[in-house]
Write an enzyme that holds these catalytic residues in place. Structure first.
Site, PDB file in Angstrom:
ATOM      1  N   LYS A 214      -1.449  16.306  17.161  1.00  0.00           N
ATOM      2  CA  LYS A 214      -2.629  16.068  16.327  1.00  0.00           C
ATOM      3  C   LYS A 214      -3.513  15.029  17.008  1.00  0.00           C
ATOM      4  O   LYS A 214      -3.006  14.057  17.566  1.00  0.00           O
ATOM      5  CB  LYS A 214      -2.197  15.602  14.931  1.00  0.00           C
ATOM      6  CG  LYS A 214      -3.335  15.459  13.932  1.00  0.00           C
ATOM      7  CD  LYS A 214      -2.809  15.089  12.559  1.00  0.00           C
ATOM      8  CE  LYS A 214      -3.927  14.913  11.539  1.00  0.00           C
ATOM      9  NZ  LYS A 214      -3.415  14.575  10.190  1.00  0.00           N
TER      10      LYS A 214
ATOM     11  N   SER B  84      -4.966  17.247   6.495  1.00  0.00           N
ATOM     12  CA  SER B  84      -5.815  17.122   7.667  1.00  0.00           C
ATOM     13  C   SER B  84      -5.127  17.630   8.939  1.00  0.00           C
ATOM     14  O   SER B  84      -5.778  17.763   9.962  1.00  0.00           O
ATOM     15  CB  SER B  84      -6.200  15.661   7.863  1.00  0.00           C
ATOM     16  OG  SER B  84      -5.033  14.864   8.115  1.00  0.00           O
TER      17      SER B  84
ATOM     18  N   SER C  49      -0.892  15.511   4.164  1.00  0.00           N
ATOM     19  CA  SER C  49      -1.589  16.165   5.281  1.00  0.00           C
ATOM     20  C   SER C  49      -0.693  16.914   6.253  1.00  0.00           C
ATOM     21  O   SER C  49      -1.195  17.590   7.152  1.00  0.00           O
ATOM     22  CB  SER C  49      -2.418  15.134   6.050  1.00  0.00           C
ATOM     23  OG  SER C  49      -3.454  14.654   5.245  1.00  0.00           O
TER      24      SER C  49
END
Length: 493
Positions: free
Chosen positions: A87, A162, A186
Site C-alpha cells: 500500500k 482505503s 481499511s
C-alpha cells in the site's frame, strides 16, 4: 508444466506448493515475477490497482534469489520468492511513496518501513505500490488524487477503501499477497468487497514505523491474502516488537501457522444483535447466518449478545481520527515534505497555497473537523467525550470476551456500491464502516473472510478476537474455509 497451467492457476497454489516447486527447479522466482507483471499488463488497465511499478528492482531481486537457489543454499525465508504489493502509505526505500496525494507525488523515501524490511528478510519480491484513498481517508478508493481503483467483480463498483488497491491486486491475481493498513476498517472492508481475506491485527502487534500516520492511536498494518493460511504465513513474518516504534507491543509471537488445526469443536461464538439487525442488507444477513450454521455443524456453539455502545462508534471514531489527522498532517507545509506551491509571496503564502493545492477534498474536510474538535472551548465537548465513548466500547468487548472465544458478524452491511453513488454524501459513506470501526476503537484483532455472494458481489464474514489472540481468529477462519468454497471464487477479468 507451470507455463501450460498459466498465471491464474499458478497464483492459486499454496505457499508450500510454490516452495516445493522452487526447490525442485520446476519453477524459478523469475517465473513468478514475470507472471506477476504479465498479469498486471493484462488486467490492471481495467482495475487500476497500482500507482507505481518496481519492475527493474523486482527483476534484479528475482535474479539474486534464483542464484541463491542454484548455489544450493538451504536457508530460505518464510515467504521466499513470492511477489508482494505494498500500500502506498508504507514507505519503501528509493521507491516513490505518494499516499495517493499530489502533496507527496515526488516523495522518494531513503529508508524502508520496518514491515518492508521484515518482508525483505522473508525474501519476498516487491512488485509495486498500490492505490488507496488519499492519506488512507475514505471507504471507496474514490479519494485517490490520481484515479479510482475499480472492483474486479464489477468494474462499475468501488473496491472499498482505503486499502482498495491492495485488495484488488490480490483478487485480480496480480500479486501473491499485499500489505494494507486499517484505521477504521481499511483492510477488512475492501477485503470483503473484493472477496479476499483481510486481517487487522491487534494494535501494536506489527510495527508502524514507516507507516505514514493518519490516526496514530488506530492505524495498524496487516495482510491481505487470497486465503487464511497465507494470512497466517504473512503475519508470522511481519509480527513482533520493534524498538523504532514506541507503540509496538513487546509480546511473545505464537505459532500462527501451527494454530490452523481445522478444529473449532466447542468454540463459543457471540453474535451481536447490533451487527445483524437494522441496516444490514438481507443478502448479507443470510450469508452470515449460513456461515453460523457451518460453525454449528463443526461443533461450535453461538449465542446472540449485545454490544450496546455500537451506535456511538462512528461519531466517536470520526472525532478521534480526524483530530489525530489534523495534528499528523500539520507537517505537510510545502517546506519539509513533498510538493511546494509555486508563486508564493512569503512563508505564510507557501503554507497556505501548498496545503490548498496539495490536499484533496476529503483530507481537507477531516483536517477542519479535527481542528475544530481540538480547538479551545470545544475539546471537552467533543474530543474528551469521544475518548470516554471509546472506553465504553472497549468495555463492551471485554465483557463479551469473558464468556465467548470470538465474535462473529458481517464485515460491512452491504455489498460494494457503485462508483460515484455516495461521493456527495460523506455521512452515508462513513456509515459503511459501522461494523468495523468498533473493533478499531477497541484495538482488538479481526479478520474478514469471504462467505458468499449477494447480487453477484462478495460478502465478508468478520471474526473478532481478544487482544493478541490472532491464533484463535485465524483458527476459526481457517476451519470455516475448509468447509466452504467461497474463498476459491475469483472474478472474471
Amino acid at each position: 508444466m507451470i507455463k501450460e497451467e498459466g498465471i491464474v492457476s499458478l497464483f492459486r497454489l499454496s505457499i508450500k506448493e510454490i516452495h516445493n516447486r522452487l526447490i525442485r527447479k520446476e519453477l524459478s522466482v523469475r517465473d513468478l515475477v514475470d507472471e506477476s507483471f504479465n498479469r498486471i499488463g493484462a488486467v490492471d488497465s481495467q482495475v487500476k490497482a497500482f500507482l507505481t511499478l518496481n519492475e527493474e528492482q523486482a527483476r534484479t531481486a528475482a535474479g539474486q534469489l534464483d542464484e541463491q537457489l542454484d548455489s544450493g543454499v538451504r536457508e530460505r525465508g518464510l515467504l521466499f520468492g513470492l511477489p508482494v504489493g505494498i500500500k502506498d502509505n508504507i514507505v519503501t526505500e528509493d521507491l516513490v511513496t505518494t499516499c495517493a496525494s499530489k502533496f507527496l507525488s515526488n516523495y522518494r523515501p531513503i529508508y524502508n518501513a520496518s514491515v518492508v524490511q521484515k518482508l525483505k528478510q522473508a525474501q519476498t519480491v516487491t512488485i509495486g505500490k498500490l492505490n488507496m484513498d488519499e492519506f488512507a481517508m475514505g471507504g471507496s478508493n474514490e479519494n485517490s488524487a490520481f484515479y479510482p481503483t475499480r472492483n474486479p467483480w464489477n468494474t462499475e463498483h468501488v473496491p472499498g477503501g482505503s486499502s482498495g488497491g491492495s485488495a484488488v491486486a490480490v483478487a485480480a491475481e496480480e500479486v501473491y499477497f499485499a500489505l494494507g493498513s486499517d484505521t477504521g476498517g481499511s483492510i477488512r472492508q475492501p477485503a470483503a468487497y473484493c472477496g479476499v481475506v483481510g486481517l487487522k491485527p491487534t494494535y501494536g502487534l506489527i510495527s508502524r514505523f514507516g507507516l505514514v500516520a493518519f490516526a496514530s492511536s488506530l492505524d495498524q498494518i496487516g495482510p491481505i491474502t487470497k486465503n487464511v493460511e497465507d494470512s497466517a504465513y504473512l503475519l508470522q513474518a511481519i509480527a513482533g516488537h520493534d524498538s523504532l516504534d514506541s507503540t509496538s507491543a513487546n509480546v511473545e509471537i505464537p505459532d500462527y501457522i501451527g494454530a490452523l488445526t481445522g478444529d473449532v469443536k466447542g468454540l463459543r461464538i457471540a453474535v451481536p444483535k447490533e451487527y445483524i439487525g437494522e441496516g444490514v442488507a438481507p443478502g448479507v444477513r443470510d450469508k452470515v447466518l449460513a456461515a453460523l450454521r457451518v460453525f454449528e455443524q463443526m461443533g461450535a456453539v453461538w449465542e446472540e449478545v449485545s454490544l450496546p455502545h455500537t451506535e456511538y462508534a462512528v461519531a466517536a471514531y470520526y472525532i478521534l481520527a480526524s483530530s489525530e489527522a489534523s495534528s499528523n498532517l500539520a507537517r505537510y507545509d510545502g517546506v519539509r515534505y513533498g510538493v511546494r506551491a509555486k508563486n508564493a509571496n512569503d512563508l505564510a503564502d507557501v503554507y497556505y497555497k501548498s496545503r490548498s493545492e496539495g490536499f484533496g477534498t476529503e483530507v481537507k474536510r477531516r483536517i477542519m473537523l479535527g481542528t475544530y474538535a481540538l480547538s479551545s472551548g470545544y475539546y471537552d465537548a467533543y474530543y474528551l467525550k469521544a475518548q470516554k465513548v471509546r472506553t465504553l466500547i472497549k468495555q463492551d468487548f471485554d465483557e463479551v470476551f469473558e464468556k465467548f472465544d470470538v465474535i462473529i458478524g458481517p464485515t460491512v452491511p452491504t455489498p460494494a456500491f457503485r462508483i460515484g453513488e455516495q461521493v456527495d454524501d460523506p455521512l452515508t459513506m462513513y456509515l459503511n464502516d459501522i461494523l468495523t470501526i468498533p473493533v478499531s476503537l477497541a484495538g482488538v484483532p479481526a479478520i474478514s473472510v469471504p462467505c458468499g455472494l449477494a447480487d453477484g458481489l462478495p460478502v465478508g464474514l468478520q471474526i473478532i478476537g481478544k487482544s493478541f489472540d490472532e491464533s484463535i481468529v485465524l483458527r476459526a477462519a481457517h476451519a470455516f474455509e475448509q468447509q466452504t468454497e467461497h474463498h476459491k471464487l475469483r472474478p472474471r477479468l
